[in-house]
Design a protein around this motif. Structure first.
Motif, PDB file in Angstrom:
ATOM      1  N   MET A 141       0.834  -1.198   0.000  1.00 18.87           N
ATOM      2  CA  MET A 141       0.000   0.000   0.000  1.00 18.87           C
ATOM      3  C   MET A 141       0.869   1.248   0.000  1.00 18.87           C
ATOM      4  N   SER A 142       0.276   2.352  -0.405  1.00 18.95           N
ATOM      5  CA  SER A 142       0.931   3.655  -0.302  1.00 18.95           C
ATOM      6  C   SER A 142       0.075   4.552   0.574  1.00 18.95           C
ATOM      7  N   GLN A 143       0.736   5.395   1.341  1.00 16.02           N
ATOM      8  CA  GLN A 143      -0.004   6.299   2.215  1.00 16.02           C
ATOM      9  C   GLN A 143      -0.960   7.152   1.388  1.00 16.02           C
ATOM     10  N   GLY A 144      -2.220   7.183   1.791  1.00 16.89           N
ATOM     11  CA  GLY A 144      -3.224   7.944   1.072  1.00 16.89           C
ATOM     12  C   GLY A 144      -4.065   7.129   0.113  1.00 16.89           C
ATOM     13  N   ASP A 145      -3.728   5.842  -0.102  1.00 11.85           N
ATOM     14  CA  ASP A 145      -4.559   4.983  -0.966  1.00 11.85           C
ATOM     15  C   ASP A 145      -5.988   4.942  -0.440  1.00 11.85           C
ATOM     16  N   ILE A 146      -6.949   5.052  -1.353  1.00 10.03           N
ATOM     17  CA  ILE A 146      -8.368   4.998  -0.981  1.00 10.03           C
ATOM     18  C   ILE A 146      -8.813   3.537  -0.958  1.00 10.03           C
ATOM     19  N   LEU A 147      -9.410   3.149   0.160  1.00 10.48           N
ATOM     20  CA  LEU A 147      -9.787   1.763   0.388  1.00 10.48           C
ATOM     21  C   LEU A 147     -11.201   1.468  -0.107  1.00 10.48           C
ATOM     22  N   GLY A 148     -11.533   0.173  -0.138  1.00  8.69           N
ATOM     23  CA  GLY A 148     -12.912  -0.239  -0.349  1.00  8.69           C
ATOM     24  C   GLY A 148     -13.203  -0.822  -1.714  1.00  8.69           C
ATOM     25  N   HIS A 149     -13.952  -1.947  -1.709  1.00  6.17           N
ATOM     26  CA  HIS A 149     -14.304  -2.579  -2.992  1.00  6.17           C
ATOM     27  C   HIS A 149     -15.718  -3.159  -2.979  1.00  6.17           C
ATOM     28  N   GLU A 150     -16.596  -2.620  -2.108  1.00  6.59           N
ATOM     29  CA  GLU A 150     -17.972  -3.099  -2.050  1.00  6.59           C
ATOM     30  C   GLU A 150     -18.949  -1.921  -2.115  1.00  6.59           C
ATOM     31  N   PRO A 151     -18.923  -1.126  -3.189  1.00  7.64           N
ATOM     32  CA  PRO A 151     -19.771   0.062  -3.227  1.00  7.64           C
ATOM     33  C   PRO A 151     -21.013  -0.095  -4.115  1.00  7.64           C
ATOM     34  N   MET A 152     -21.993   0.755  -3.841  1.00  5.89           N
ATOM     35  CA  MET A 152     -23.100   0.962  -4.776  1.00  5.89           C
ATOM     36  C   MET A 152     -23.495   2.428  -4.685  1.00  5.89           C
ATOM     37  N   GLY A 153     -24.239   2.875  -5.675  1.00  8.16           N
ATOM     38  CA  GLY A 153     -24.628   4.276  -5.660  1.00  8.16           C
ATOM     39  C   GLY A 153     -25.386   4.682  -6.900  1.00  8.16           C
ATOM     40  N   ILE A 154     -25.334   5.976  -7.185  1.00  9.15           N
ATOM     41  CA  ILE A 154     -26.090   6.579  -8.280  1.00  9.15           C
ATOM     42  C   ILE A 154     -25.111   7.152  -9.306  1.00  9.15           C
ATOM     43  N   VAL A 155     -25.356   6.852 -10.573  1.00 13.52           N
ATOM     44  CA  VAL A 155     -24.491   7.343 -11.653  1.00 13.52           C
ATOM     45  C   VAL A 155     -24.583   8.858 -11.742  1.00 13.52           C
ATOM     46  N   GLU A 156     -23.425   9.510 -11.733  1.00 15.30           N
ATOM     47  CA  GLU A 156     -23.343  10.965 -11.854  1.00 15.30           C
ATOM     48  C   GLU A 156     -22.913  11.406 -13.247  1.00 15.30           C
ATOM     49  N   GLU A 157     -22.023  10.615 -13.859  1.00  8.97           N
ATOM     50  CA  GLU A 157     -21.449  11.014 -15.150  1.00  8.97           C
ATOM     51  C   GLU A 157     -20.981   9.763 -15.873  1.00  8.97           C
ATOM     52  N   VAL A 158     -21.105   9.748 -17.202  1.00  6.36           N
ATOM     53  CA  VAL A 158     -20.637   8.598 -17.981  1.00  6.36           C
ATOM     54  C   VAL A 158     -19.778   9.069 -19.140  1.00  6.36           C
ATOM     55  N   GLY A 159     -18.831   8.213 -19.536  1.00  9.81           N
ATOM     56  CA  GLY A 159     -17.999   8.496 -20.694  1.00  9.81           C
ATOM     57  C   GLY A 159     -18.749   8.238 -21.991  1.00  9.81           C
ATOM     58  N   SER A 160     -18.137   8.639 -23.083  1.00  9.03           N
ATOM     59  CA  SER A 160     -18.795   8.550 -24.395  1.00  9.03           C
ATOM     60  C   SER A 160     -18.969   7.124 -24.887  1.00  9.03           C
ATOM     61  N   ALA A 161     -18.229   6.169 -24.304  1.00 11.28           N
ATOM     62  CA  ALA A 161     -18.314   4.770 -24.740  1.00 11.28           C
ATOM     63  C   ALA A 161     -19.028   3.901 -23.698  1.00 11.28           C
ATOM     64  N   VAL A 162     -19.968   4.507 -22.970  1.00 13.99           N
ATOM     65  CA  VAL A 162     -20.737   3.773 -21.954  1.00 13.99           C
ATOM     66  C   VAL A 162     -22.227   3.914 -22.276  1.00 13.99           C
ATOM     67  N   PRO A 163     -22.702   3.209 -23.311  1.00  9.19           N
ATOM     68  CA  PRO A 163     -24.095   3.383 -23.741  1.00  9.19           C
ATOM     69  C   PRO A 163     -25.115   2.748 -22.798  1.00  9.19           C
TER      70      PRO A 163
END
Length: 394
Positions: free
Chosen positions: A52-74
Motif C-alpha cells: 500500500m501507499s499512504q493515502g490509498d483509498i480503500l474499499g471494494h464493495e460500493p453501490m450508488g447513483i451514476v453521476e457522469e458517464v464516458g462517451s463509450a458507456v451506452p
C-alpha cells in the motif's frame, strides 16, 4: 470529496481528496450511497501494508447513483442505481468470454503477474482508488456496473458487489452433492452467506464453525448447525462422528490467511510487517507464509474423495502443504477471486424478490457514517461491539 485512506498498519483516516473525473471514454463516476468494509480489507489494515501507499483509498464493495458517464458507456445514464463489482473487467476479452472475469486480460496487472485489477486493493491489483468514498471513478463501466431497481434498501443489493457472488462461487466450487453435507469454516460475512446459500441449494447438512458468539448466533438464526470451535480440541474427529465416520462431502474455508491457532504463520506475518515497505513487499511476495490452521483443518475434516473450496484470501508463496494427505484422500481443491458477473443471473432474483431467501437484510450489524470509518475498522478487526458486517454511509 471525503474518502477513507490507508495511512499505515491499523491506521485509516477520512480525508478530503480530489473528486474523481471521467478520464477514459469507458469510465463512469458514481455517487456512493453505501459501501461495505470487507474482511479482506482487514488484511490491508494488518498484514499487507507493504503493498500500500499512504493515502490509498480503500474499499471494494460500493453501490450508488451514476453521476457522469464516458462517451463509450451506452448502457448507463445519469441517475441509474448501480452496484459495482469488486473486480474490474472489460467483458469482451478471451478470459471474460470464458466468464473468468477475475482474470480479465484488459485489466490484468502484468507488472506484478496478477489477474484483473481490483478496486482499493494494493499495488498488486492496480492501485485503483476504492469505493469507501463519496464518489468513485468506475473504469470499464461499459460492462462492470450492475443496474438494480429503485425501492428496496441498499442492503438488498450492496452485497452483489462481493459477498453474495463470492459465497455463491464458493458453494459452486465446493461441489456439494444434492442432499449432501458441507462444513463452513469461519462465519464472518462470507461464511454466513456460504452457509445460507448451501442450504438454499439443497445441502441437507450445513455445519458452521466459529469461535465468536454473535457469529454463531447469526448462523443459527438461518438454520445452520453450528459448532463452537472453543469447545472441541479435536474438531475433525467430532465432525466425523456425526457423518458416519467419513467427514463432510465438502468443506468451505471462509477464513483465509489470518486464521486463529497458527503461531508460526502469525509470527512470520508480524515480522514482515515490521520491515521497511520495499523489503517487506519482496519478502511477502516471494517468501510469505499464511496462517494455515483453517486450511489444514479443512483437509482433515473433508471426506475422502471430497472437495475443499477456498474463499478466504491466501497470499503466501512458501506455504507448507500436506501433499501426501491431499493425494491419499483424493481431495479436490478449488479457489480464486469471485467472477462476479458469472453469477449475477443466478443471484439477482434472490435479492429482488420480497421473500429475501438469503437473508441479505440480516447481515450488516453496523451502519455508520463514512466519518466513523476508523472506529468501524477497529471494531471489525477486534470483533468488538458484536460487529459482523459494517456498512459505511457516505
Amino acid at each position: 470529496m471525503k474518502a477513507v485512506t490507508w495511512q499505515g498498519k491499523r491506521n485509516v483516516r477520512v480525508e478530503e481528496v480530489p473528486d474523481p473525473q471521467v478520464r477514459e471514454p469507458t469510465d463512469a463516476v458514481i455517487r456512493v450511497t453505501s459501501t461495505g468494509i470487507c474482511g479482506s480489507d482487514l488484511h490491508l489494515y494488518e498484514v499487507l501494508g507493504s503493498f500500500m501507499s499512504q493515502g490509498d483509498i480503500l474499499g471494494h464493495e460500493p453501490m450508488g447513483i451514476v453521476e457522469e458517464v464516458g462517451s463509450a458507456v451506452p448502457n448507463l445514464s445519469k441517475g441509474d442505481r448501480v452496484v459495482i463489482p469488486f473486480n474490474i473487467a472489460c467483458g469482451h476479452c478471451w478470459y471474460c468470454d470464458q466468464k473468468l472475469y477475475s482474470q480479465c486480460e484488459t485489466t490484468q496487472v502484468r507488472e506484478h503477474g496478477k489477474g484483473a485489477a481490483l478496486f482499493g486493493y494494493t499495488k498488486l491489483y492496480g492501485q485503483v482508488p476504492g469505493g469507501q468514498a463519496e464518489l468513485l471513478r468506475v473504469p470499464q463501466a461499459q460492462f462492470g456496473p450492475i443496474k438494480v431497481p429503485e425501492g428496496p434498501p441498499d442492503e438488498r443489493f450492496l452485497y452483489l458487489s462481493d459477498v453474495v457472488p463470492t459465497a455463491w462461487q464458493a458453494v459452486e466450487y465446493a461441489g456439494i452433492p444434492q442432499g449432501g453435507s458441507v462444513t463452513v469454516l469461519g462465519l464472518g460475512p462470507i461464511g454466513q452467506m456460504c452457509a445460507r446459500i448451501a442450504k438454499f441449494r439443497g445441502a441437507a447438512t450445513v455445519i458452521g464453525v466459529d469461535l465468536v458468539d454473535e457469529r454463531l448466533e447469526m448462523a443459527r438464526r438461518h438454520g445452520v448447525d453450528t459448532i463452537d470451535l472453543r469447545q472441541h480440541k479435536r474438531l475433525a474427529d467430532y465432525i466425523r462422528g456425526r457423518t458416519d465416520g467419513r467427514g463432510t462431502d465438502s468443506v468451505i474455508d471462509a477464513v483465509g490467511m489470518e486464521a486463529h491457532g497458527a503461531p508460526f504463520g502469525a509470527l512470520a506475518q508480524q515480522f514482515a510487517s515490521l520491515l521497511p515497505n520495499p523489503v517487506a513487499a519482496k519478502v511477502t511476495e516471494k517468501a510469505g507464509v499464511d496462517r494455515l490452521s483453517a486450511l489444514h483443518l479443512a483437509i482433515d475434516i473433508v471426506r475422502r474423495g471430497g472437495t475443499i473450496s477456498l474463499s478466504g484470501v491466501y497470499g503466501g508463496m512458501v506455504d507448507p502443504m500436506p501433499m501426501l494427505t491431499l493425494f491419499d484422500k483424493q481431495i479436490q481443491l478449488r479457489m480464486g477471486q469471485a467472477n462476479v458477473h458469472a453469477w449475477i443471473d443466478d443471484v439477482m432474483p434472490l435479492v429482488t424478490g420480497e421473500s429475501d431467501p438469503l437473508g441479505v437484510e440480516d447481515l450488516a450489524t453496523h451502519q455508520l457514517p463514512l466519518d466513523d470509518a476508523p472506529h468501524a475498522y477497529e471494531i471489525f478487526q477486534k470483533k468488538q461491539d458484536r460487529a459482523i458486517k459494517v456498512v459505511l454511509k457516505p
